[in-house]
Design an enzyme around this catalytic site. Structure first.
Site, PDB file in Angstrom:
ATOM      1  N   GLY A  18      29.819  43.241   6.312  1.00 13.36           N
ATOM      2  CA  GLY A  18      28.634  43.470   5.515  1.00 13.36           C
ATOM      3  C   GLY A  18      27.696  42.306   5.681  1.00 13.36           C
ATOM      4  O   GLY A  18      28.106  41.208   6.079  1.00 13.36           O
ATOM      5  N   GLN A  56      20.763  36.792   3.974  1.00 16.35           N
ATOM      6  CA  GLN A  56      21.697  36.008   4.785  1.00 16.35           C
ATOM      7  C   GLN A  56      21.124  35.702   6.164  1.00 16.35           C
ATOM      8  O   GLN A  56      21.649  34.840   6.866  1.00 16.35           O
ATOM      9  CB  GLN A  56      23.031  36.739   4.937  1.00 16.35           C
ATOM     10  CG  GLN A  56      23.842  36.745   3.665  1.00 16.35           C
ATOM     11  CD  GLN A  56      25.191  37.383   3.900  1.00 16.35           C
ATOM     12  OE1 GLN A  56      25.337  38.583   3.777  1.00 16.35           O
ATOM     13  NE2 GLN A  56      26.169  36.552   4.265  1.00 16.35           N
ATOM     14  N   CYS A  66      32.721  35.156   3.322  1.00 14.16           N
ATOM     15  CA  CYS A  66      31.283  35.408   3.429  1.00 14.16           C
ATOM     16  C   CYS A  66      30.752  34.791   4.713  1.00 14.16           C
ATOM     17  O   CYS A  66      31.120  33.671   5.068  1.00 14.16           O
ATOM     18  CB  CYS A  66      30.577  34.798   2.213  1.00 14.16           C
ATOM     19  SG  CYS A  66      28.789  35.026   2.206  1.00 14.16           S
ATOM     20  N   LEU A  67      29.873  35.517   5.396  1.00  8.65           N
ATOM     21  CA  LEU A  67      29.267  34.998   6.619  1.00  8.65           C
ATOM     22  C   LEU A  67      28.446  33.739   6.350  1.00  8.65           C
ATOM     23  O   LEU A  67      28.312  32.889   7.224  1.00  8.65           O
ATOM     24  CB  LEU A  67      28.377  36.068   7.268  1.00  8.65           C
ATOM     25  CG  LEU A  67      29.077  37.357   7.673  1.00  8.65           C
ATOM     26  CD1 LEU A  67      28.067  38.353   8.234  1.00  8.65           C
ATOM     27  CD2 LEU A  67      30.181  37.096   8.661  1.00  8.65           C
ATOM     28  N   HIS A 113      29.736  42.560  -3.348  1.00 10.52           N
ATOM     29  CA  HIS A 113      29.452  41.324  -2.615  1.00 10.52           C
ATOM     30  C   HIS A 113      28.017  41.332  -2.091  1.00 10.52           C
ATOM     31  O   HIS A 113      27.276  40.366  -2.274  1.00 10.52           O
ATOM     32  CB  HIS A 113      30.454  41.185  -1.456  1.00 10.52           C
ATOM     33  CG  HIS A 113      30.271  39.941  -0.659  1.00 10.52           C
ATOM     34  ND1 HIS A 113      31.073  38.839  -0.816  1.00 10.52           N
ATOM     35  CD2 HIS A 113      29.383  39.624   0.331  1.00 10.52           C
ATOM     36  CE1 HIS A 113      30.686  37.892   0.033  1.00 10.52           C
ATOM     37  NE2 HIS A 113      29.658  38.348   0.737  1.00 10.52           N
ATOM     38  N   GLU A 114      27.619  42.432  -1.443  1.00 11.54           N
ATOM     39  CA  GLU A 114      26.276  42.488  -0.852  1.00 11.54           C
ATOM     40  C   GLU A 114      25.192  42.574  -1.917  1.00 11.54           C
ATOM     41  O   GLU A 114      24.138  41.939  -1.793  1.00 11.54           O
ATOM     42  CB  GLU A 114      26.168  43.656   0.137  1.00 11.54           C
ATOM     43  CG  GLU A 114      27.134  43.572   1.310  1.00 11.54           C
ATOM     44  CD  GLU A 114      27.172  42.238   2.037  1.00 11.54           C
ATOM     45  OE1 GLU A 114      26.151  41.516   2.079  1.00 11.54           O
ATOM     46  OE2 GLU A 114      28.237  41.893   2.575  1.00 11.54           O
ATOM     47  N   HIS A 133      24.511  39.220  -3.279  1.00 13.61           N
ATOM     48  CA  HIS A 133      23.589  38.474  -2.404  1.00 13.61           C
ATOM     49  C   HIS A 133      22.149  38.812  -2.746  1.00 13.61           C
ATOM     50  O   HIS A 133      21.304  37.917  -2.873  1.00 13.61           O
ATOM     51  CB  HIS A 133      23.838  38.804  -0.928  1.00 13.61           C
ATOM     52  CG  HIS A 133      24.880  37.975  -0.278  1.00 13.61           C
ATOM     53  ND1 HIS A 133      24.830  36.604  -0.228  1.00 13.61           N
ATOM     54  CD2 HIS A 133      26.009  38.331   0.369  1.00 13.61           C
ATOM     55  CE1 HIS A 133      25.886  36.141   0.415  1.00 13.61           C
ATOM     56  NE2 HIS A 133      26.628  37.166   0.786  1.00 13.61           N
TER      57      HIS A 133
END
Length: 183
Positions: free
Chosen positions: A45, A50, A88-89, A130-131, A134
């Site tokens: 995701g 991000q 997380c990226l 999670h997304e 963000h």
């Protein structure tokens, strides 16, 4: 071309994103670049902020490896409690058990502005949360203890400095090739 992934605590990751109002070619291009960045980083995701774009758009990955875009999402309902391992990226190489809810109902638009509602549970519910976090200016470490968050913050600041140095070093030969520096 994939966009670079922003490392937490960059300001774009801690600020709420703006709703998408233009569903034209620019959104399509952004989604392509986000998908490329997510694939390169082997993520499940990614949110627009991000990659440095403060818009309310994300890509959500399913357990089968497919993904779909969500634009202007909102969580309508939550049920149950769970904890799953989360990474997380924008917080690379950090994995922690994160408290979330087990089931969510989400309303979102697709890239053509059509509205959808979906109920999700388990890992998919986790990725939605999670997304959407963000997009609301939160990173999963916000759900951790202050001690863990502080330790992770120190690691990410060191990583940011290292990446900035690498970028400067990579640009140095290009600057030198252009001739002497002038003041």
């Amino acid at each position: 071309m994939a966009r670079d992934i922003v490392i937490w605590p960059h300001k774009v990751l801690t600020t709420s994103t703006q709703p998408v109002t233009d569903f034209g070619p620019a959104l399509e291009k952004l989604l392509e670049e986000m998908a490329e960045a997510m694939a390169e980083a082997k993520g499940i995701g990614i949110a627009a902020n991000q990659v440095g774009v403060p818009l309310r758009v994300a890509i959500v990955g399913r357990e089968d490896g497919t993904s779909f875009e969500i634009v202007n999402p909102q969580i309508l309902s939550k049920q149950g409690d769970t904890k799953l391992e989360e990474g997380c990226l924008s917080v690379p190489d950090v994995w922690e058990k994160c408290p979330r809810v087990e089931r969510v109902k989400v309303r979102y638009q697709d890239k053509t502005a059509q509205w959808h509602e979906v109920e999700a549970e388990g890992r998919l519910a986790h990725v939605f949360q999670h997304e959407i976090d963000h997009l609301d200016g939160h990173v999963f470490v916000d759900h951790l203890s202050s001690l863990k968050r502080t330790l992770i913050l120190e690691r990410m600041r060191k990583l940011q400095k290292s990446l900035a140095r690498q970028k400067d070093e990579a640009a140095a030969p290009e600057r030198d090739a252009k001739g002497p520096k002038r003041s």
